[in-house]
Scaffold this motif. Structure first.
Motif, PDB file in Angstrom:
ATOM      1  N   HIS A  77       4.354   6.159  16.296  1.00  0.00           N
ATOM      2  CA  HIS A  77       4.140   5.562  14.978  1.00  0.00           C
ATOM      3  C   HIS A  77       4.707   6.462  13.870  1.00  0.00           C
ATOM      4  N   LEU A  78       4.614   7.784  14.072  1.00  0.00           N
ATOM      5  CA  LEU A  78       5.162   8.741  13.104  1.00  0.00           C
ATOM      6  C   LEU A  78       6.683   8.843  13.194  1.00  0.00           C
ATOM      7  N   GLY A  79       7.272   8.187  14.203  1.00  0.00           N
ATOM      8  CA  GLY A  79       8.727   8.215  14.364  1.00  0.00           C
ATOM      9  C   GLY A  79       9.249   9.464  15.029  1.00  0.00           C
ATOM     10  N   LEU A  80       8.385  10.194  15.751  1.00  0.00           N
ATOM     11  CA  LEU A  80       8.788  11.457  16.368  1.00  0.00           C
ATOM     12  C   LEU A  80       9.184  11.314  17.832  1.00  0.00           C
ATOM     13  N   VAL A  81       8.645  10.298  18.502  1.00  0.00           N
ATOM     14  CA  VAL A  81       8.984  10.050  19.902  1.00  0.00           C
ATOM     15  C   VAL A  81       9.189   8.552  20.099  1.00  0.00           C
ATOM     16  N   GLU A  82       9.841   8.239  21.203  1.00  0.00           N
ATOM     17  CA  GLU A  82       9.945   6.840  21.620  1.00  0.00           C
ATOM     18  C   GLU A  82       9.600   6.768  23.091  1.00  0.00           C
ATOM     19  N   ARG A  83       8.901   5.697  23.437  1.00  0.00           N
ATOM     20  CA  ARG A  83       8.497   5.479  24.831  1.00  0.00           C
ATOM     21  C   ARG A  83       9.260   4.280  25.353  1.00  0.00           C
ATOM     22  N   SER A  84       9.683   4.379  26.610  1.00  0.00           N
ATOM     23  CA  SER A  84      10.360   3.242  27.230  1.00  0.00           C
ATOM     24  C   SER A  84      10.004   3.210  28.714  1.00  0.00           C
ATOM     25  N   ARG A  85       9.898   1.994  29.225  1.00  0.00           N
ATOM     26  CA  ARG A  85       9.604   1.822  30.646  1.00  0.00           C
ATOM     27  C   ARG A  85      10.889   2.014  31.438  1.00  0.00           C
ATOM     28  N   LEU A  86      10.765   2.631  32.595  1.00  0.00           N
ATOM     29  CA  LEU A  86      11.929   2.827  33.452  1.00  0.00           C
ATOM     30  C   LEU A  86      12.293   1.507  34.118  1.00  0.00           C
ATOM     31  N   ALA A  87      13.565   1.194  34.151  1.00  0.00           N
ATOM     32  CA  ALA A  87      14.030  -0.067  34.728  1.00  0.00           C
ATOM     33  C   ALA A  87      13.684  -0.171  36.212  1.00  0.00           C
ATOM     34  N   GLU A  88      13.782   0.955  36.923  1.00  0.00           N
ATOM     35  CA  GLU A  88      13.537   0.931  38.369  1.00  0.00           C
ATOM     36  C   GLU A  88      12.047   0.824  38.732  1.00  0.00           C
ATOM     37  N   ASP A  89      11.168   1.147  37.782  1.00  0.00           N
ATOM     38  CA  ASP A  89       9.727   1.037  38.029  1.00  0.00           C
ATOM     39  C   ASP A  89       9.037   0.950  36.673  1.00  0.00           C
ATOM     40  N   GLU A  90       8.703  -0.251  36.262  1.00  0.00           N
ATOM     41  CA  GLU A  90       8.161  -0.469  34.922  1.00  0.00           C
ATOM     42  C   GLU A  90       6.778   0.132  34.713  1.00  0.00           C
ATOM     43  N   ARG A  91       6.157   0.615  35.782  1.00  0.00           N
ATOM     44  CA  ARG A  91       4.871   1.301  35.623  1.00  0.00           C
ATOM     45  C   ARG A  91       5.069   2.693  35.056  1.00  0.00           C
ATOM     46  N   ARG A  92       6.266   3.231  35.189  1.00  0.00           N
ATOM     47  CA  ARG A  92       6.567   4.582  34.718  1.00  0.00           C
ATOM     48  C   ARG A  92       7.153   4.514  33.309  1.00  0.00           C
ATOM     49  N   VAL A  93       6.627   5.384  32.438  1.00  0.00           N
ATOM     50  CA  VAL A  93       7.036   5.394  31.031  1.00  0.00           C
ATOM     51  C   VAL A  93       7.670   6.743  30.709  1.00  0.00           C
ATOM     52  N   LEU A  94       8.859   6.671  30.120  1.00  0.00           N
ATOM     53  CA  LEU A  94       9.604   7.862  29.725  1.00  0.00           C
ATOM     54  C   LEU A  94       9.365   8.117  28.239  1.00  0.00           C
ATOM     55  N   VAL A  95       9.159   9.372  27.875  1.00  0.00           N
ATOM     56  CA  VAL A  95       8.956   9.765  26.483  1.00  0.00           C
ATOM     57  C   VAL A  95      10.123  10.647  26.067  1.00  0.00           C
ATOM     58  N   ARG A  96      10.763  10.251  24.972  1.00  0.00           N
ATOM     59  CA  ARG A  96      11.901  11.013  24.431  1.00  0.00           C
ATOM     60  C   ARG A  96      11.673  11.301  22.949  1.00  0.00           C
ATOM     61  N   LEU A  97      12.209  12.417  22.528  1.00  0.00           N
ATOM     62  CA  LEU A  97      12.181  12.748  21.107  1.00  0.00           C
ATOM     63  C   LEU A  97      13.164  11.853  20.345  1.00  0.00           C
ATOM     64  N   THR A  98      12.799  11.479  19.140  1.00  0.00           N
ATOM     65  CA  THR A  98      13.728  10.816  18.232  1.00  0.00           C
ATOM     66  C   THR A  98      14.468  11.918  17.466  1.00  0.00           C
ATOM     67  N   PRO A  99      15.494  11.567  16.708  1.00  0.00           N
ATOM     68  CA  PRO A  99      16.129  12.589  15.860  1.00  0.00           C
ATOM     69  C   PRO A  99      15.124  13.278  14.925  1.00  0.00           C
ATOM     70  N   ALA A 100      14.175  12.518  14.387  1.00  0.00           N
ATOM     71  CA  ALA A 100      13.148  13.119  13.524  1.00  0.00           C
ATOM     72  C   ALA A 100      12.275  14.089  14.316  1.00  0.00           C
ATOM     73  N   GLY A 101      11.971  13.744  15.558  1.00  0.00           N
ATOM     74  CA  GLY A 101      11.177  14.625  16.401  1.00  0.00           C
ATOM     75  C   GLY A 101      11.906  15.913  16.719  1.00  0.00           C
ATOM     76  N   ARG A 102      13.200  15.793  16.994  1.00  0.00           N
ATOM     77  CA  ARG A 102      14.005  16.997  17.237  1.00  0.00           C
ATOM     78  C   ARG A 102      14.089  17.833  15.964  1.00  0.00           C
ATOM     79  N   GLY A 103      14.244  17.171  14.831  1.00  0.00           N
ATOM     80  CA  GLY A 103      14.345  17.877  13.548  1.00  0.00           C
ATOM     81  C   GLY A 103      13.073  18.620  13.172  1.00  0.00           C
ATOM     82  N   LEU A 104      11.940  18.109  13.600  1.00  0.00           N
ATOM     83  CA  LEU A 104      10.664  18.746  13.279  1.00  0.00           C
ATOM     84  C   LEU A 104      10.544  20.123  13.924  1.00  0.00           C
ATOM     85  N   GLN A 105      11.256  20.330  15.008  1.00  0.00           N
ATOM     86  CA  GLN A 105      11.187  21.618  15.702  1.00  0.00           C
ATOM     87  C   GLN A 105      11.580  22.765  14.768  1.00  0.00           C
TER      88      GLN A 105
END
Length: 149
Positions: A77-105
């Motif tokens: 919601h803060l725009g720092l990460v994004e979650r997405s389900r893996l295509a090969e197994d939708e039960r698994r969720v991948l978390v990635r930093l957004t550009p804003a999340g990387r910038g916060l470092q």
């Protein structure tokens, strides 16, 4: 009958008290970044290795999915990460930093130094304390798993 131990003699209370004081200090410092302490911990893990599954994040942070999911939702919601389900197994969720999340470092780079300075301990003492706490945690986790099995 031996004297009962006092509160000040208890290791558990010393750990509890130090943890509360440390978390309170983090709360004040992290307010500038608009992060809570648990959110900061999630960000630390992702800054160290972006693109982790929720399960891996939970393992690293020693949090269950019921605790981790709301943290991730708020970070998304803060725009720092994004979650997405893996295509090969939708039960698994991948978390990635957004550009804003990387910038916060870059804005968070001084947090550890500020916390360390506030402890009044020198670098050698902080390293020894961290190693002792890791050893205590590992030993107690082993002891807990042995007593529950």
């Amino acid at each position: 009958m031996p004297d009962s131990p006092t509160l000040s003699q208890q290791v558990c209370f010393a750990l509890y008290s130090a943890s509360r004081a440390t978390t309170a200090l983090y709360r004040a410092v992290l307010k500038e970044l608009n992060l809570t302490y648990p959110q900061y911990l999630v960000m630390l893990v992702l800054w160290d290795g972006d693109g982790l599954e929720v399960r891996e994040l939970g393992r690293e942070l020693q949090l269950d999915s019921g605790t981790l999911s709301p943290l991730l939702k708020r970070l998304e919601h803060l725009g720092l990460v994004e979650r997405s389900r893996l295509a090969e197994d939708e039960r698994r969720v991948l978390v990635r930093l957004t550009p804003a999340g990387r910038g916060l470092q870059a804005k968070a780079v001084d947090v550890p130094g500020r916390i360390a300075a506030a402890t009044g301990l020198d670098e050698e003492e902080l390293i020894a304390l961290r190693e002792t706490l890791h050893r205590i945690s590992a030993t107690l986790q082993t002891t807990e798993s042995e007593t529950t099995s």
